[in-house]
Scaffold this active site. Structure first.
Site, short mmCIF file in Angstrom:
data_model
loop_
_atom_site.label_atom_id
_atom_site.label_comp_id
_atom_site.label_asym_id
_atom_site.label_seq_id
_atom_site.Cartn_x
_atom_site.Cartn_y
_atom_site.Cartn_z
N SER A 195 0.85 -1.19 0.00
CA SER A 195 0.00 0.00 0.00
C SER A 195 0.88 1.24 0.00
CB SER A 195 -0.92 0.01 1.22
OG SER A 195 -0.15 0.11 2.39
N ALA A 219 0.52 5.93 -0.57
CA ALA A 219 -0.30 7.10 -0.26
C ALA A 219 -1.60 7.10 -1.05
CB ALA A 219 0.49 8.36 -0.56
N TYR A 220 -1.58 6.54 -2.27
CA TYR A 220 -2.74 6.70 -3.15
C TYR A 220 -3.59 5.45 -3.27
CZ TYR A 220 0.04 10.75 -4.28
OH TYR A 220 0.77 11.90 -4.19
N GLY A 221 -3.24 4.39 -2.53
CA GLY A 221 -4.07 3.20 -2.63
C GLY A 221 -3.38 1.98 -2.10
N SER A 222 -4.14 0.88 -1.99
CA SER A 222 -3.55 -0.38 -1.58
C SER A 222 -3.82 -1.42 -2.66
CB SER A 222 -4.11 -0.82 -0.22
OG SER A 222 -5.49 -0.63 -0.19
N VAL A 223 -2.93 -2.42 -2.71
CA VAL A 223 -2.97 -3.41 -3.79
C VAL A 223 -3.10 -4.81 -3.22
CG1 VAL A 223 -1.72 -4.34 -5.79
CG2 VAL A 223 -1.53 -1.91 -5.23
N LYS A 236 -5.98 -2.76 -7.46
CA LYS A 236 -5.61 -1.59 -6.66
C LYS A 236 -6.87 -0.84 -6.28
CE LYS A 236 -2.94 2.75 -7.12
NZ LYS A 236 -2.06 3.49 -8.04
N ASP A 264 3.50 2.41 -12.80
CA ASP A 264 3.32 3.62 -11.99
C ASP A 264 3.35 4.92 -12.76
OD1 ASP A 264 2.72 2.43 -9.71
OD2 ASP A 264 4.54 2.91 -8.62
#
Length: 361
Positions: free
Chosen positions: A33, A35-39, A54, A169
């Protein structure tokens, strides 16, 4: 996710947050994970392959978040190239725009990144050729759409067991007309014109990063492991020499001009003395990538034609991208409008069609 036939969703708790995903995505397992999301990794029961799902964190929390969410979806939707991560699916559990708050993006699950690979083994020159060739092949595609990645580093390059590579990314990528917005790239791989805010930069900031990565693959050591901006610049100039006055005079920033003019003069080193034992063609390519003057730095398309890649280069199989409309970058919209446009982009998504062997890779 097109609205044609809405799949059945199920809920599962992952690291204290509720994920709500279509039943085709099974065995959710957290892999990281930021700052902008978790996977999560997941098994795609429709195709039989492993994917990465994600979940964006607070995608519409602010105008900045909402625009970033829209940007990431637009960029991922645009990318259709073997060496660039592309979108397999995008979905939300919401059934209407009114209740739309969560965005999930599905991409290929890539096993290792280049960081893992460098740590584990010393690479042969042939390995380096193949890996760098693929990075440049992906960059030629990205740059042809007028997109700059700006955050190329080993952890953003995914590699599978067959040494096949994808660039990851694009969260930070911006249109080439954009000016610097501060937060980009791990400093070690960062081009000096970005680091020093010389402002006039172009797609070749990514080529500088490739040069840093290639040098690291050849030597097993980070090329410019600077402790801060100043130290980083000192390390760079020990190799490249101080910029000539012709370059300094073209820098719009008075501070940058004054600072660089004040530095002790350093000559450019002979790259062959620095990369002892490396393939002379590799050294020649590095000299063309690690050039301070962005106008003189080699492009991705030019680098692909360099003799170092003779066994891989095929001008008929190094495609360019469709033009990418990024007029949205200059738009100032409210959260609800960014959300509406993101919803539209999600509804209109058409999943790519893959051969079985493509999915297996």
């Amino acid at each position: 996710m097109s609205q044609k036939e809405r799949p059945t969703f199920y809920r599962q708790e992952v690291n204290k947050t509720i994920w709500e995903v279509p039943v085709q995505y099974q065995n959710l397992s957290p892999v990281g994970s930021g700052a902008y999301g978790s996977v999560c990794s997941a098994f795609d029961a429709k195709t039989g392959f492993k994917v990465a799902v994600k979940k964006l964190s607070r995608p519409f929390q602010s105008i900045i978040h909402a625009k970033r969410t829209y940007r990431e979806l637009r960029l991922l939707k645009h990318m259709r190239h073997e060496n660039v991560i592309g979108l397999l699916d995008v979905f939300t559990p919401a059934t209407s725009l009114k209740e739309f708050n969560d965005v999930y993006l599905v991409t290929h699950l890539m096993g290792a990144d280049l960081n893992n690979i460098v740590k584990c083994q010393k690479l042969t020159d042939d390995h380096v050729q193949f890996l760098i060739y693929q990075i440049l092949r992906g960059l030629k595609y990205i740059h042809s759409a007028d997109i700059i990645h700006r955050d190329l580093k080993p952890s953003n390059l995914a590699v599978n067991e067959d040494c096949e590579l994808k660039i990851l990314d694009f969260g930070l990528a911006r249109h080439t007309d954009d000016e610097m917005t501060g937060y980009v790239a791990t400093r070690w791989y960062r081009a000096p014109e970005i680091m020093l805010n010389w402002m006039h930069y172009n797609v070749t900031v990514d080529i500088w990063s490739v040069g840093c990565i290639m040098a690291e693959l050849l030597t097993g050591r980070t090329l410019f492991p600077g402790t801060d901006h100043i130290n980083q610049l000192q390390q760079i100039m020990r190799l490249t020499g101080t910029p000539p006055s012709s370059l300094i005079s073209r820098m719009p920033s008075h501070e940058a001009r004054t600072y660089i003019s004040s530095l002790p003069q350093m000559p450019k080193r002979n790259f062959a003395d620095v990369f002892i034992g490396a393939n002379p063609q590799a050294v020649d390519l590095l000299e063309k990538m690690l050039v301070l003057d962005t106008d003189k730095r080699i492009t991705a398309a030019e680098a692909l034609a360099h003799p170092y890649f003779a066994q891989y280069h095929d001008p008929d199989d190094e495609p360019e991208a469709e033009p990418f409309d990024q007029s949205f970058e200059s738009r100032e919209l409210d959260i609800e409008e960014w959300k509406r446009q993101t919803y539209e982009e999600m509804i209109s998504f058409e999943p790519p069609v893959f051969d079985v062997d493509e999915m297996e890779s």
